[in-house]
Design a protein around this motif. Structure first.
Motif, PDB file in Angstrom:
ATOM      1  N   THR A 287      -7.216  -8.499  -1.349  1.00 31.51           N
ATOM      2  CA  THR A 287      -5.893  -8.240  -0.574  1.00 31.51           C
ATOM      3  C   THR A 287      -4.890  -8.894  -1.437  1.00 31.51           C
ATOM      4  O   THR A 287      -3.716  -8.288  -1.560  1.00 31.51           O
ATOM      5  CB  THR A 287      -6.057  -9.128   0.555  1.00 31.51           C
ATOM      6  N   PHE A 291      -1.424  -6.832  -3.031  1.00 34.45           N
ATOM      7  CA  PHE A 291      -0.357  -7.212  -2.684  1.00 34.45           C
ATOM      8  C   PHE A 291       0.590  -7.457  -4.093  1.00 34.45           C
ATOM      9  O   PHE A 291       1.763  -6.775  -3.934  1.00 34.45           O
ATOM     10  CB  PHE A 291      -0.359  -8.686  -1.823  1.00 34.45           C
TER      11      PHE A 291
ATOM     12  N   MET C 119       2.039  -4.815   5.572  1.00 34.11           N
ATOM     13  CA  MET C 119       1.101  -5.490   4.905  1.00 34.11           C
ATOM     14  C   MET C 119      -0.254  -5.412   5.416  1.00 34.11           C
ATOM     15  O   MET C 119      -1.013  -5.551   4.619  1.00 34.11           O
ATOM     16  CB  MET C 119       1.493  -7.044   5.028  1.00 34.11           C
ATOM     17  N   THR C 120      -0.534  -5.037   6.740  1.00 35.16           N
ATOM     18  CA  THR C 120      -1.822  -5.157   7.241  1.00 35.16           C
ATOM     19  C   THR C 120      -2.641  -3.840   6.534  1.00 35.16           C
ATOM     20  O   THR C 120      -3.894  -3.774   6.639  1.00 35.16           O
ATOM     21  CB  THR C 120      -1.889  -4.936   8.888  1.00 35.16           C
TER      22      THR C 120
END
Lengths: 306, 449, 300
Positions: A287, A291, C119-120
């Motif tokens: 994740t 990002f 963002m999820t």
């Protein structure tokens, strides 16, 4: 164009004013239930799933205990986890490269009036709508050492059969081939949408200036596609780094673990060892990488824009 | 477009009824009906009546070939007998089919997580691990005593932890050697000759490969990087005095026995079609057998019927033994039944396991001739002694184990490591000792975590 | 430009060959589905995989003419269709409403909420597998559970579990918002002035104009749900609750399983039953995919 400017000004001016209470209430009335549902059914499992990366939780019947950053330390000290990260990177990069470039080439060739355009476009996109659980089986059947046509084809042209399953190179090739087969169409459609949104006036202006085909591609087409490029890069990278089903169904991380990718590792930690702590940590690492990449790309996009 | 929208909307509305109906469809009151996780050979989905009806419908469909029809008829008899045996013990049941292998393991994990699911679970390599991790209930003393007295040790040995029995396979398989007699004939070998030692076997394998000249090969065994591989390579490791763990239960890959076994396996692997020995899927290996391209395979008892269904003349014998080694085996295709700790109807569940061991049910395994029964009484039966499955029944008395569960929290990771290095040792030219040492190092590292 | 204008046949050849590559695996699958298991297992492979005699056994199962081998086939189709329709309706509705609100209305926390939602989408789905299962099993006051989520089976093995998860598609909301940004406010403003309330503005004025992007959301959602094997396979036991995709994934496990021989014709034929409807769905709506995306991408 003028209209858009006035709207934009209106928005900017609106910020200075206090929020309209009525509008605020109306917005929350509409979106509140949606957000509530989302928080409960989609947000909660995400928070739960990422939170367990900070716990020591092995085995389904045991209770979690807080472990701080222990799992992450282990992750970065373990050659296998780092290896899976690297595998995901380079396999993902290959898939992304083929999807983006071949997709662009296809879109570029298709972006002129021609007969059969719709049909060709449909065929390119067709694999993207098929179910991975079904189509990976077809590829698996191709490289079957006994009944596979891949070796059959080699024999027909007089070559020695290849032990696909023993070679990292060939296994990566097949995973990339499957992922690209299924992914190129999607990228092509995105590029096509971008190409079609370019104002023909730009090309006319370039024609008047006597620009060649390549010059037009480099000076008109590509700069006009910055929006869609950002989108293609971010979604492409996110998808490519998470390649999982081809590895699960086609190579099973083989040969000798050389195609093990990070999401597959997380999956094995989850369902193989019930090691929720390590699985959560691995998931959090992916994740974070996604990002950082996305924010960097967006930043690049904004800098170029100015 | 409008019409399409309307159709989609109507369908979505219908789904809403399903939503409501699912809620209303609570389990019916009545006598307790335990839920039994079953596999595909001797199980089915739903109540016994439903399973039989499904099988009967297949039979009536008339699309089955003779083999499939015989299997289906047998399944009906088996379920009928099992239902009667359970009924005598006052147990009502229904079957649940969750598939097999990885997907089955996932669903069982989910069941443990939620602490609810079938009252009996079935599975192969994952079940000893479940037993060790405390997810399964030990057999009650009476049943355990009965099992020890009446059942061959190989059927429950792999499920024994600290003197308690946690599960039992009521129709287990063990590995034996099968061969395609035609290919032996073509190579000028006696088609009924069973190799007694590794050296003798390798010699025959090489002769067949030479005779095949690229058309067919001697073969050996599948050794892919998964449990399908280790289940078949395991017996060879153990015969040579190697194995997976030492007497303390610690990882023990880098030993001389394993070196000897893998060196031998590597020689065998050179006598197989490219890519077949260690493919990710077993399919390629069995297809090669079915297409008459390999002579020898190592497998469980079902291979005879599978080969005969395709018109292959198949011979079989116990596995050859290395010079200086002794016979050993690993259960394969064994469906271990166990009762999870969360089960609400444990008493009925154990009664059901007793029903699986009922003579009437076990007799049907003898009748099918595909999987050996597990009751010791068959050893005294003279008629049985001549049958095909007697070989397997006999082997279950011997040195038979299941695959181990490794210490620590990373059993699956250590297995991944072992499988990958096993395949590497067998199909590449790397230094076997060095490969084993690498596997050992990683195994120890993960075991300590 | 030179290539494109001067020698158009080069373009046709390039595109033609690529089309062959894209279509060949599916063509091959069609061939295999007309074989019997034994035909496939005993004959060496051929590039044109049609063998005499053609076996229509699997085709008859797919077309529900003879479902002896797969008696629950009608349920698989029905559940797949109902589930897909349900998700299309809700996803489109939610994407439209939320996308509109985010594009047009100002409210407290708007940007922060939107950022969180975006963002999820970057979270790998594998993160949520086990937590979702626990939540479904322990959902309070459902399926016999008490207020603490104990005592019953929650959403497990109910039809509802096929319908309650993942109804919000963030990408859909994002695309509608993008698309709204390129859509002048004047039309809505005139509607407002005429006294229409926000719902009439949304559904009578904006909705028809946003159809291309919503069609795109509908198709992608439809394909995704149609292909999803995980939810029905993991959360329900009863065969009557399975969808076609779940049935195929179960088959790959059962048909390979302990006997080692993959029943390729059976697996591939069921896989085709899964593939063909989504291909048809795509063929009908494919023009919306390009136009829909284009409408969001233009100066987005």
């Amino acid at each position: 164009m003028e209209q858009a400017t006035t709207v934009a000004e209106g928005v900017r001016a609106g910020k200075a004013l206090s929020l309209s209470k009525k509008e605020n209430r109306l917005a929350w009335m509409l979106i509140g239930p949606i957000l509530l549902y989302f928080a409960l059914f989609q947000g909660f499992p995400i928070v739960f799933g990422l939170g367990i990366g900070f716990t020591n939780w092995v085995g389904v019947t045991s209770r979690p205990t807080f472990a701080g950053l222990r799992n992450f330390v282990r992750f970065f000290q373990d050659p296998i986890y780092l290896g899976t990260l690297w595998n995901a990177f380079y396999i993902g990069a290959l898939v992304m490269f083929f999807n983006v470039t071949i997709g662009f080439a296809g879109a570029y060739l298709l972006n002129t009036p021609m007969k059969g355009k719709t049909l060709i476009r449909s065929i390119w996109y067709l694999p993207a709508v098929t179910a991975p659980v079904a189509t990976t089986q077809i590829f698996l059947m191709f490289i079957d050492p006994s009944s596979g046509i891949a070796n059959r084809a080699l024999q027909l042209v007089g070559l020695e059969p290849i032990a696909w399953g023993y070679s990292t190179f060939w296994m990566v090739t097949w995973i990339v081939a499957y992922s690209s087969w299924r992914g190129i169409g999607g990228a092509m459609i995105l590029w096509l949408a971008g190409l079609q949104s370019i104002d023909p006036a730009f090309y006319e202006a370039a024609d008047i200036d006597g620009a060649s085909g390549w010059q037009k591609l480099i000076y008109v087409t590509l700069p006009s596609l910055r929006n869609i490029t950002t989108f293609v890069l971010i979604t492409g990278f996110t998808g490519a780094l998470q390649i999982f089903e081809p590895v699960l169904f086609i190579s099973q991380a083989g040969p000798f673990g050389t195609t093990d990718v990070i999401v597959h590792r997380v999956f094995r930690d989850f369902y193989g060892d019930f090691n929720f702590g390590m699985a959560g940590a691995g998931a959090l690492v992916i994740t974070l990488i996604i990002f950082v990449f996305s924010l960097t790309t967006l930043r690049w996009y904004q800098v170029k824009e100015q | 477009m409008k019409r399409m929208l309307a159709i989609v909307a109507v369908l979505a509305a219908v789904a809403t009824f399903g939503f409501a109906a699912g809620e209303a469809d609570a389990p019916a009151e009545g006598p307790t009906r335990i839920r039994v996780n079953m596999e595909g050979y001797a199980g089915g989905e739903g109540t016994p009546e439903e399973i039989i009806a499904t099988q009967q419908a297949r039979l009536d469909g008339g699309e089955l070939n003779a083999n499939q029809a015989a299997e289906t008829e047998w399944r009906i008899d088996y379920i009928t007998a099992l239902a009667e045996a359970a009924d005598e013990r006052g147990v009502q049941w229904e079957g649940v089919d969750w598939g097999w292998a990885e997907q089955l393991t996932q669903r069982q994990l989910n069941a443990f997580l939620a602490e609810q699911g079938p009252d009996i679970l079935v599975g192969e390599v994952q079940m000893p691990g479940f037993a060790r991790q405390g997810y399964l209930e030990p057999f009650p003393p009476a049943l355990a005593a009965k099992v020890r007295a009446e059942v061959v040790p190989g059927a429950y040995g792999p499920m024994e932890v600290d003197g308690e029995i946690y599960g039992i396979a009521t129709f287990p398989g063990v590995n034996v050697l099968f061969w395609n007699k035609d290919l032996l004939r073509q190579a000028g070998l006696d088609p009924d000759r069973a190799p007694a030692t590794w050296d003798e076997w390798l010699d025959m394998v090489e002769q067949i490969t030479a005779a095949g000249n690229g058309e067919f090969y001697g073969g050996g065994t599948y050794a892919g990087p998964n449990f399908g591989g280790s289940l078949r390579v395991g017996p060879f490791m153990m015969m040579a005095g190697g194995g997976f763990i030492d007497e303390n239960g610690d990882v023990d890959f880098a030993n001389e026995g394993n070196f000897e076994a893998f060196s031998f396996m590597r020689e065998l692997a050179k006598n197989s079609p490219p890519g077949a020995v260690a493919g990710a899927s077993e399919g390629g290996w069995w297809d090669a057998l079915n297409q008459g391209r390999i002579a020898y395979v190592v497998d469980g008892p079902w291979r005879l019927a599978a080969g005969e269904a395709l018109g292959i003349d198949i011979g079989y014998s116990t596995l050859p033994i290395p010079t200086g080694g002794s016979a050993a085996n690993v259960t394969i295709g064994a469906a271990f039944y166990g009762v999870p700790t969360y089960a609400e109807n444990k008493e009925e569940a154990f009664l059901f396991i007793e029903a699986l061991l009922d003579e009437s049910v076990q007799d049907l395994h003898v009748q099918a001739g595909q999987r050996p029964p597990v009751l010791q009484m068959y050893s005294q039966d003279a008629d049985f002694a001549d049958s095909y499955i007697a070989t397997f029944h006999e082997t279950l008395y011997g040195d038979v184990s299941g695959l181990p569960t490794f210490k620590g929290e990373s059993n699956a990771r250590i297995w991944d490591v072992f499988h990958q290095h096993m395949a590497e040792a067998i199909v590449t030219d790397g230094d076997i000792r060095e490969i084993l040492a690498r596997a050992q190092e990683l195994g120890e590292q993960f075991q300590g975590q | 430009m030179t290539i494109r204008k001067k020698i158009p046949w080069v373009r046709y050849i390039i595109l033609g060959i690529t089309c062959l590559i894209f279509i060949y695996p599916l063509f091959y699958a069609v061939g295999v589905s007309f074989m019997t298991t034994n035909q496939f297992a005993t004959t060496p492979p051929s590039l044109i995989p049609f063998q005499r005699p053609l076996s229509f056994f699997h085709m008859r199962t797919l077309l529900l003419i003879n479902t002896q081998r797969e008696p629950n086939m009608p349920f698989y189709y029905l559940n797949s269709v109902l589930r897909t329709a349900w998700y299309i309706v809700w996803t489109v509705l939610i994407s439209f409403v939320a996308g509109y609100v985010f594009a047009r209305l100002r409210f407290r926390g708007k940007n922060a909420i939107f950022l969180i939602l975006l963002m999820t989408t970057m979270i790998p789905p594998v993160v949520t597998m086990a937590p979702t299962y626990l939540m479904m099993a322990r959902f309070p006051l459902i399926g016999g559970n008490n207020i603490l989520g104990q005592g019953g089976q929650g959403f497990l093995d109910t039809y509802a579990v096929l319908l309650v998860l993942n109804l919000v598609n963030i990408l859909g909301i994002f695309l509608v918002r993008l698309s709204m940004n390129t859509f002048p406010r004047a039309i809505e403003d005139s509607g407002r002035i005429d006294g229409a309330n926000i719902f009439r503005v949304m559904f009578q004025l904006v909705f028809p104009i946003q159809k291309p992007i919503l069609a795109y959301v509908a198709i992608t959602t439809g394909v995704l749900i149609w292909n999803d094997w995980y939810v029905p396979f993991v959360f329900t036991d009863r065969p009557q609750f399975q969808t076609l995709a779940a049935a195929v994934s179960r088959l790959t496990s059962v048909a390979i399983g302990q006997y080692g021989i993959p029943d390729w014709p059976r697996i591939i034929a069921m896989g085709l039953g899964l593939t063909i409807p989504s291909v048809v769905m795509f063929a009908i709506f494919q023009r919306h995919i390009v136009s829909g995306l284009a409408s969001a991408a233009v100066k987005g």
